[in-house]
Design a protein around this motif. Structure first.
Motif, PDB file in Angstrom:
ATOM      1  N   ALA A   4       0.860  -1.186   0.000  1.00  0.00           N
ATOM      2  CA  ALA A   4       0.000   0.000   0.000  1.00  0.00           C
ATOM      3  C   ALA A   4       0.892   1.230   0.000  1.00  0.00           C
ATOM      4  CB  ALA A   4      -0.899  -0.004   1.228  1.00  0.00           C
ATOM      5  N   ASP A   5       0.329   2.367  -0.361  1.00  0.00           N
ATOM      6  CA  ASP A   5       1.146   3.581  -0.383  1.00  0.00           C
ATOM      7  C   ASP A   5       1.184   4.278   0.965  1.00  0.00           C
ATOM      8  OD1 ASP A   5      -1.508   4.377  -0.590  1.00  0.00           O
ATOM      9  OD2 ASP A   5      -1.065   6.066  -1.897  1.00  0.00           O
ATOM     10  N   SER A  22      -0.529  13.443   7.472  1.00  0.00           N
ATOM     11  CA  SER A  22      -0.434  14.469   8.504  1.00  0.00           C
ATOM     12  C   SER A  22       0.759  14.298   9.428  1.00  0.00           C
ATOM     13  CB  SER A  22      -1.717  14.490   9.342  1.00  0.00           C
ATOM     14  OG  SER A  22      -1.924  13.236   9.957  1.00  0.00           O
ATOM     15  N   ASN A  23       1.375  13.132   9.421  1.00  0.00           N
ATOM     16  CA  ASN A  23       2.573  12.890  10.233  1.00  0.00           C
ATOM     17  C   ASN A  23       3.251  11.618   9.732  1.00  0.00           C
ATOM     18  OD1 ASN A  23       1.518  10.542  11.697  1.00  0.00           O
ATOM     19  ND2 ASN A  23       0.188  11.997  12.743  1.00  0.00           N
ATOM     20  N   TYR A  24       4.263  11.201  10.429  1.00  0.00           N
ATOM     21  CA  TYR A  24       5.052  10.046   9.984  1.00  0.00           C
ATOM     22  C   TYR A  24       5.088   8.960  11.054  1.00  0.00           C
ATOM     23  CZ  TYR A  24       6.195  13.696   6.747  1.00  0.00           C
ATOM     24  OH  TYR A  24       6.081  14.714   5.842  1.00  0.00           O
ATOM     25  N   THR A  25       3.967   8.789  11.739  1.00  0.00           N
ATOM     26  CA  THR A  25       3.869   7.737  12.745  1.00  0.00           C
ATOM     27  C   THR A  25       3.793   6.375  12.054  1.00  0.00           C
ATOM     28  OG1 THR A  25       1.472   7.965  12.765  1.00  0.00           O
ATOM     29  CG2 THR A  25       2.700   9.184  14.459  1.00  0.00           C
ATOM     30  N   PRO A  26       4.080   5.308  12.789  1.00  0.00           N
ATOM     31  CA  PRO A  26       3.972   3.971  12.194  1.00  0.00           C
ATOM     32  C   PRO A  26       2.608   3.696  11.571  1.00  0.00           C
ATOM     33  CG  PRO A  26       5.117   3.844  14.286  1.00  0.00           C
ATOM     34  CD  PRO A  26       4.610   5.266  14.155  1.00  0.00           C
ATOM     35  N   GLU A  27       1.559   4.257  12.160  1.00  0.00           N
ATOM     36  CA  GLU A  27       0.222   4.026  11.616  1.00  0.00           C
ATOM     37  C   GLU A  27       0.077   4.563  10.195  1.00  0.00           C
ATOM     38  OE1 GLU A  27       0.296   3.824  15.879  1.00  0.00           O
ATOM     39  OE2 GLU A  27       0.748   5.579  14.643  1.00  0.00           O
ATOM     40  N   GLN A  28       0.831   5.598   9.861  1.00  0.00           N
ATOM     41  CA  GLN A  28       0.733   6.188   8.533  1.00  0.00           C
ATOM     42  C   GLN A  28       1.811   5.709   7.563  1.00  0.00           C
ATOM     43  OE1 GLN A  28      -0.175  10.348   8.158  1.00  0.00           O
ATOM     44  NE2 GLN A  28      -1.250  10.390  10.110  1.00  0.00           N
ATOM     45  N   VAL A  29       2.972   5.309   8.069  1.00  0.00           N
ATOM     46  CA  VAL A  29       4.060   4.964   7.142  1.00  0.00           C
ATOM     47  C   VAL A  29       4.402   3.479   7.075  1.00  0.00           C
ATOM     48  CG1 VAL A  29       5.087   7.255   7.297  1.00  0.00           C
ATOM     49  CG2 VAL A  29       5.937   5.439   8.783  1.00  0.00           C
ATOM     50  N   GLN A  30       3.977   2.694   8.031  1.00  0.00           N
ATOM     51  CA  GLN A  30       4.273   1.266   7.965  1.00  0.00           C
ATOM     52  C   GLN A  30       3.107   0.535   7.319  1.00  0.00           C
ATOM     53  OE1 GLN A  30       5.241  -0.066  11.921  1.00  0.00           O
ATOM     54  NE2 GLN A  30       7.210   0.978  11.897  1.00  0.00           N
ATOM     55  N   VAL A  31       3.403  -0.106   6.200  1.00  0.00           N
ATOM     56  CA  VAL A  31       2.377  -0.843   5.469  1.00  0.00           C
ATOM     57  C   VAL A  31       2.888  -2.251   5.179  1.00  0.00           C
ATOM     58  CG1 VAL A  31       1.375   1.220   4.427  1.00  0.00           C
ATOM     59  CG2 VAL A  31       3.196   0.004   3.234  1.00  0.00           C
ATOM     60  N   PRO A  32       1.994  -3.183   4.917  1.00  0.00           N
ATOM     61  CA  PRO A  32       2.434  -4.534   4.562  1.00  0.00           C
ATOM     62  C   PRO A  32       3.172  -4.533   3.223  1.00  0.00           C
ATOM     63  CG  PRO A  32       0.065  -4.473   5.020  1.00  0.00           C
ATOM     64  CD  PRO A  32       0.545  -3.064   4.969  1.00  0.00           C
ATOM     65  N   LEU A  33       4.103  -5.416   3.091  1.00  0.00           N
ATOM     66  CA  LEU A  33       4.757  -5.675   1.817  1.00  0.00           C
ATOM     67  C   LEU A  33       4.977  -7.177   1.732  1.00  0.00           C
ATOM     68  CD1 LEU A  33       6.172  -4.973  -0.829  1.00  0.00           C
ATOM     69  CD2 LEU A  33       8.263  -4.573   0.477  1.00  0.00           C
ATOM     70  N   VAL A  34       4.261  -7.789   0.825  1.00  0.00           N
ATOM     71  CA  VAL A  34       4.385  -9.225   0.577  1.00  0.00           C
ATOM     72  C   VAL A  34       4.814  -9.371  -0.866  1.00  0.00           C
ATOM     73  CG1 VAL A  34       3.190 -11.444   0.530  1.00  0.00           C
ATOM     74  CG2 VAL A  34       2.552  -9.722   2.238  1.00  0.00           C
ATOM     75  N   MET A  35       5.906 -10.087  -1.070  1.00  0.00           N
ATOM     76  CA  MET A  35       6.454 -10.225  -2.413  1.00  0.00           C
ATOM     77  C   MET A  35       6.838 -11.687  -2.641  1.00  0.00           C
ATOM     78  SD  MET A  35       9.863  -8.344  -3.952  1.00  0.00           S
ATOM     79  CE  MET A  35       9.221  -6.724  -3.682  1.00  0.00           C
ATOM     80  N   HIS A  36       6.477 -12.208  -3.784  1.00  0.00           N
ATOM     81  CA  HIS A  36       6.907 -13.547  -4.174  1.00  0.00           C
ATOM     82  C   HIS A  36       7.890 -13.395  -5.328  1.00  0.00           C
ATOM     83  CE1 HIS A  36       6.987 -17.715  -5.361  1.00  0.00           C
ATOM     84  NE2 HIS A  36       6.704 -17.332  -6.593  1.00  0.00           N
TER      85      HIS A  36
END
Length: 145
Positions: A4-5, A22-36
Motif C-alpha cells: 500500500a502507499d 499528517s505525520n510520519y507515525t507507524p500508523e501512517q508509514v508502515q504498510v504490509p509488503l508481501v512479495m513472491h
C-alpha cells in the motif's frame, strides 16, 4: 506483490491525527509488503524497509539489471543482507519526514522543522546530526538537475 502507499491514523496517540499525510507515525508509514520472487524461498525481514527498495529488488532479481541502484533510486535491494540505513525519507502533501530509528523530523515547505517521537510527542532536546542533514539534502537533490 501486495503493498500500500500509506496507512491511516485513527487518533491512536490522542493528538487528533486522523487519516494520512499528517505525520510520519507507524500508523501512517508502515504498510504490509508481501512479495513472491520465483526461485526464492520465503522469509521475513526484521529491518526497516522503504518502497524505494522495491524497484532495485525487482530489476535485479527478475530483469537481471546490473546498474547499481544509486544511479536510479534512493532504495536498495530487499535481498541485500548488508542493508543498513540510519534514516529514511517519507513524503507528504506539503513537506517530508526524515525517519530516524527512534524519532521523526517533520520538515515543512518553509524549511522549518519539528522533531517528534513515534507517538507524536514533541522532542525539544534532539538536534539532527550534521552528517544526516547533509546526506538528506544530497539525496533530495540527486534526481533534480
Amino acid at each position: 506483490m501486495i503493498t500500500a502507499d500509506h496507512g491511516e491514523s485513527f487518533n491512536e496517540h490522542g493528538k487528533n491525527y486522523w487519516g494520512h499525510g499528517s505525520n510520519y507515525t507507524p500508523e501512517q508509514v508502515q504498510v504490509p509488503l508481501v512479495m513472491h520472487l520465483p526461485g526464492r524461498s520465503g522469509g521475513a525481514l526484521e529491518r526497516r524497509t522503504h518502497h524505494a527498495d522495491i524497484a532495485p529488488t525487482l530489476l535485479e532479481e527478475l530483469l537481471d539489471c546490473e546498474s547499481a541502484p544509486q544511479y536510479y533510486t534512493l532504495g536498495q535491494s530487499l535481498l541485500d543482507v548488508e542493508s543498513h540505513r540510519d534514516w529514511m525519507l517519507s513524503g507528504s502533501y506539503m513537506g517530508y519526514g526524515i525517519l530516524m530509528p527512534d524519532y521523526q523530523v517533520a520538515v515543512h515547505p518553509t524549511g522549518a522543522f519539528e522533531v517528534y517521537d513515534y507517538r507524536m510527542n514533541e522532542l525539544d532536546d534532539i538536534e539532527l546530526q550534521a552528517r544526516v542533514s547533509n546526506e538528506v539534502l544530497r539525496a533530495l537533490s540527486r534526481f533534480y538537475r
